[in-house]
Design a protein around this motif. Structure first.
Motif, PDB file in Angstrom:
ATOM      1  N   ARG A  27       0.885  -1.006  -0.161  1.00  0.00           N
ATOM      2  CA  ARG A  27      -0.496  -0.127   0.393  1.00  0.00           C
ATOM      3  C   ARG A  27       0.769   1.029   0.094  1.00  0.00           C
ATOM      4  O   ARG A  27      -0.047   2.698  -0.311  1.00  0.00           O
ATOM      5  CB  ARG A  27      -0.692   0.025   1.579  1.00  0.00           C
ATOM      6  CG  ARG A  27      -2.019  -0.607   1.447  1.00  0.00           C
ATOM      7  CD  ARG A  27      -2.725  -1.122   0.410  1.00  0.00           C
ATOM      8  NE  ARG A  27      -4.121   0.349   0.318  1.00  0.00           N
ATOM      9  CZ  ARG A  27      -4.201   0.677   0.733  1.00  0.00           C
ATOM     10  NH1 ARG A  27      -4.533  -0.193   1.772  1.00  0.00           N
ATOM     11  NH2 ARG A  27      -5.154   2.217   1.162  1.00  0.00           N
ATOM     12  N   THR A  28       2.313   1.346   0.096  1.00  0.00           N
ATOM     13  CA  THR A  28       2.980   2.606   0.533  1.00  0.00           C
ATOM     14  C   THR A  28       4.041   2.144  -0.319  1.00  0.00           C
ATOM     15  O   THR A  28       4.972   0.776  -0.488  1.00  0.00           O
ATOM     16  CB  THR A  28       3.155   2.817   2.006  1.00  0.00           C
ATOM     17  OG1 THR A  28       4.819   1.878   2.485  1.00  0.00           O
ATOM     18  CG2 THR A  28       2.209   3.126   2.981  1.00  0.00           C
ATOM     19  N   ASP A  46       0.445   5.859   8.250  1.00  0.00           N
ATOM     20  CA  ASP A  46      -0.891   5.175   7.184  1.00  0.00           C
ATOM     21  C   ASP A  46      -1.021   5.157   5.644  1.00  0.00           C
ATOM     22  O   ASP A  46      -0.583   6.364   4.754  1.00  0.00           O
ATOM     23  CB  ASP A  46      -2.231   6.437   7.682  1.00  0.00           C
ATOM     24  CG  ASP A  46      -3.417   6.161   7.583  1.00  0.00           C
ATOM     25  OD1 ASP A  46      -3.833   5.918   6.798  1.00  0.00           O
ATOM     26  OD2 ASP A  46      -3.725   6.692   7.588  1.00  0.00           O
ATOM     27  N   GLU A  70      -3.203   5.699   3.785  1.00  0.00           N
ATOM     28  CA  GLU A  70      -4.156   7.041   2.934  1.00  0.00           C
ATOM     29  C   GLU A  70      -3.566   8.239   3.404  1.00  0.00           C
ATOM     30  O   GLU A  70      -4.065   9.184   2.885  1.00  0.00           O
ATOM     31  CB  GLU A  70      -5.708   6.419   4.145  1.00  0.00           C
ATOM     32  CG  GLU A  70      -6.175   5.170   4.017  1.00  0.00           C
ATOM     33  CD  GLU A  70      -6.137   5.383   2.422  1.00  0.00           C
ATOM     34  OE1 GLU A  70      -5.805   5.831   1.102  1.00  0.00           O
ATOM     35  OE2 GLU A  70      -5.944   4.315   1.431  1.00  0.00           O
ATOM     36  N   TYR A 107      -0.031  13.603  -2.876  1.00  0.00           N
ATOM     37  CA  TYR A 107      -0.898  12.354  -3.108  1.00  0.00           C
ATOM     38  C   TYR A 107      -0.243  11.167  -2.259  1.00  0.00           C
ATOM     39  O   TYR A 107       0.627  11.453  -1.311  1.00  0.00           O
ATOM     40  CB  TYR A 107       0.394  11.636  -4.418  1.00  0.00           C
ATOM     41  CG  TYR A 107       0.134  11.963  -5.448  1.00  0.00           C
ATOM     42  CD1 TYR A 107      -0.662  11.495  -6.225  1.00  0.00           C
ATOM     43  CD2 TYR A 107       1.006  13.165  -5.560  1.00  0.00           C
ATOM     44  CE1 TYR A 107      -0.662  12.129  -7.858  1.00  0.00           C
ATOM     45  CE2 TYR A 107       0.936  13.296  -6.720  1.00  0.00           C
ATOM     46  CZ  TYR A 107       0.632  13.503  -7.892  1.00  0.00           C
ATOM     47  OH  TYR A 107       0.401  13.780  -9.566  1.00  0.00           O
ATOM     48  N   SER A 108      -1.461  10.574  -1.597  1.00  0.00           N
ATOM     49  CA  SER A 108      -1.295  10.075  -0.410  1.00  0.00           C
ATOM     50  C   SER A 108      -0.206   8.393  -0.885  1.00  0.00           C
ATOM     51  O   SER A 108      -0.214   7.861  -2.108  1.00  0.00           O
ATOM     52  CB  SER A 108      -2.307   8.712   0.200  1.00  0.00           C
ATOM     53  OG  SER A 108      -2.630   7.968  -1.024  1.00  0.00           O
ATOM     54  N   ALA A 158      -1.025   5.745  -0.544  1.00  0.00           N
ATOM     55  CA  ALA A 158      -1.957   4.528  -1.790  1.00  0.00           C
ATOM     56  C   ALA A 158      -1.613   4.670  -3.035  1.00  0.00           C
ATOM     57  O   ALA A 158      -1.925   4.197  -3.204  1.00  0.00           O
ATOM     58  CB  ALA A 158      -3.139   4.654  -0.738  1.00  0.00           C
ATOM     59  N   GLU A 159      -1.855   5.992  -2.833  1.00  0.00           N
ATOM     60  CA  GLU A 159      -2.047   6.947  -4.455  1.00  0.00           C
ATOM     61  C   GLU A 159      -0.893   6.816  -5.255  1.00  0.00           C
ATOM     62  O   GLU A 159      -0.974   6.596  -6.193  1.00  0.00           O
ATOM     63  CB  GLU A 159      -2.727   8.550  -3.793  1.00  0.00           C
ATOM     64  CG  GLU A 159      -3.811   8.497  -3.876  1.00  0.00           C
ATOM     65  CD  GLU A 159      -4.016   9.781  -3.763  1.00  0.00           C
ATOM     66  OE1 GLU A 159      -5.399   9.670  -4.017  1.00  0.00           O
ATOM     67  OE2 GLU A 159      -3.284  10.409  -3.271  1.00  0.00           O
ATOM     68  N   GLU A 204      -0.669   2.935  -6.403  1.00  0.00           N
ATOM     69  CA  GLU A 204      -1.856   2.648  -7.288  1.00  0.00           C
ATOM     70  C   GLU A 204      -1.224   3.291  -8.372  1.00  0.00           C
ATOM     71  O   GLU A 204      -1.401   2.721  -9.784  1.00  0.00           O
ATOM     72  CB  GLU A 204      -3.040   3.329  -6.841  1.00  0.00           C
ATOM     73  CG  GLU A 204      -3.701   2.380  -5.846  1.00  0.00           C
ATOM     74  CD  GLU A 204      -4.473   2.860  -4.924  1.00  0.00           C
ATOM     75  OE1 GLU A 204      -5.496   4.067  -5.502  1.00  0.00           O
ATOM     76  OE2 GLU A 204      -5.103   2.849  -4.113  1.00  0.00           O
TER      77      GLU A 204
END
Length: 252
Positions: A6-7, A160, A162, A173-174, A176-177, A180
């Motif tokens: 996720r990161t 985190d 997010e 951007y997070s 996760a973004e 992705e």
């Protein structure tokens, strides 16, 4: 790369677990003739040391903003992943006066003094050499400080996915973004999986440059040949480099 990543720091951990010996970042500077190749393991070692510097040396906490006044360079890539590892916001080319801390390279030292927090200077000299005889006034020398930190890193607080992780060209951007978007765009860059090798001469001051020069290769089990000052290389030099480095795609 795992589906659960996720990161950007997750992507690096997965790459390290899968194949630590494969090349991840190969850096050329055609103004100096420098070539540096970092395997996943070597790159991850630099990231761990820099993450420990951030967390223990600079007391950085999740959400703190780090202005990165640096070009496309292998050490910039290290700082980007270190910020992601501790949960700090990497603000590429950001306003030092609004940052908690600043990391600067040549040409940006005066501007970086606007930051009231810790300031680290990078010489960007071949092999990551220290400043001689001393760093710019108001700065600590990254090359002197980072070797004293540990080779393994564990964040004091979970990161985190997010939360904000990256700011570039005015867009935030997070973590996760970042992951992705890098995954979604990798095939368009010619990164089709293990063995893909992208030569990028794009600067790091846009998402496109960061995607081609770091996040895309990391998210696709590929690697990047990051070229600084490529305009100073001849076409013959570039042709030989593409052949010798087994380049499968380019971003220029």
């Amino acid at each position: 790369m795992n589906a659960t990543d996720r990161t950007p720091a997750d992507l690096l951990r997965s790459a390290l677990a899968a194949d630590p010996s494969r090349p991840l970042v190969t850096f050329y500077d055609d103004a100096t003739g420098e070539r540096v190749e970092l395997s996943v393991a070597t790159f991850a070692n630099w990231v761990a040391k820099t993450s420990n510097l951030l967390q223990d040396g600079m007391s950085v906490e999740p959400g703190d903003r780090i202005a990165l006044l640096l070009p496309a360079h292998w050490q910039t890539a290290v700082w980007l992943l270190a910020c992601a590892s501790v949960g700090a916001v990497a603000d590429v080319g950001g306003d030092p006066g609004r940052a908690d801390h600043v990391v600067a390279g040549p040409g940006h030292f005066e501007a970086g003094l606007a930051c009231g927090g810790d300031r680290y200077a990078l010489s960007l000299a071949p092999l990551g050499r220290r400043f001689v005889p001393s760093p710019p006034e108001g700065y600590a020398d990254y090359a002197v400080e980072v070797p004293t930190y540990g080779d393994r890193f564990a964040p004091y607080a979970p990161v985190d996915p997010e939360a904000a992780a990256l700011v570039v060209a005015g867009a935030e951007y997070s973590g996760a973004e970042v992951v992705e978007r890098a995954r979604a765009e990798a095939s368009g860059l010619g990164l089709t999986g293990p063995g893909s090798r992208l030569l990028s001469a794009l600067p790091y001051d846009t998402w496109e440059g960061l995607s081609a020069g770091l996040y895309g290769p990391l998210a696709s089990d590929g690697s990047v040949v990051l070229c600084r000052n490529l305009d100073q290389a001849t076409e013959d030099t570039l042709t030989r480099r593409i052949d010798s480095e087994r380049i499968t795609a380019t971003a220029r």
